[in-house]
Write an enzyme that holds these catalytic residues in place. Sequence first.
Site, PDB file in Angstrom:
ATOM      1  N   SER A   1       0.846  -1.190   0.000  1.00 26.12           N
ATOM      2  CA  SER A   1       0.000   0.000   0.000  1.00 26.12           C
ATOM      3  C   SER A   1       0.881   1.240   0.000  1.00 26.12           C
ATOM      4  O   SER A   1       2.067   1.178   0.354  1.00 26.12           O
ATOM      5  CB  SER A   1      -0.889   0.003   1.249  1.00 26.12           C
TER       6      SER A   1
ATOM      7  N   TYR B   1      -3.843  -0.302   9.895  1.00 24.35           N
ATOM      8  CA  TYR B   1      -3.622  -0.579   8.478  1.00 24.35           C
ATOM      9  C   TYR B   1      -2.212  -0.170   8.067  1.00 24.35           C
ATOM     10  O   TYR B   1      -1.511  -0.902   7.356  1.00 24.35           O
ATOM     11  CB  TYR B   1      -4.666   0.159   7.638  1.00 24.35           C
TER      12      TYR B   1
END
Length: 249
Positions: free
Chosen positions: A141, A154
């Site tokens: 990510s 996250y």
Amino acid sequence: MFNLAGKVAVVTGATRGIGQQLAIALAEAGADLALLQREPEDQGTKAVIESLGRDCIVVPCDLAHMDQVKQAIPAVISHFGKVDILVNNAGVQRRAPAVEFAETDWDDVLQVNLKAVWLLCQAAGRHMTERRQGKIINLASLLTYQGGITVPAYAAAKGGIGQLTKALANEWAKYGVNVNAIVPGYFATDMNEALLADQERNKQITERIPAGRWGSPEDMKGSIVFLASSASDYIHGHLLAVDGGWLGR
């Protein structure tokens, strides 16, 4: 070099969005598929893959339950006899200010986004290193590099994915196993619904992307075929950004 005929690929989170397009791309390149799904009754992606003339099975697997995760790769090997490609795509998101972030949310995100990935990599890695060939592609990510806002779990998990990818590549490259990651930028998917709905934030993000638009799941197809194929045989521990230029800004 990009032909995947005769290969068996395992993909998590392929019922929709990026994961679905990754699985379809692998099938279009010739691979047979095993889809690890929390909702095995969802047969949409399986139907598309079979319409391409490829074999496809759905393996029931909730990545929040480690007993199911540990059984997944052996189940695929039992059916196909091997695993050539593993794509760790599935993930969950929780949003809250750090001072209010619930411990249960932290645990949920780390379980699905990091621990389950580790266990799948480990199981596939045992098989691949014995066969002295294989491709593992993890989905990292932008938050592998950046901290984000109100997404501490996250960010921690995706930071871990980047380092896990490099650590496994260091160990397994000598066995002919490639471990790499794809770093998606801002994509119009379910996980980003909140950002897409926020007109001001959406505008800010779009203006910062050199390509001038959010990515669509189809934009991921070339990168997955490349990293899953023999075209990437000398690429190990690399994080490939597919982000419209975001990280270079």
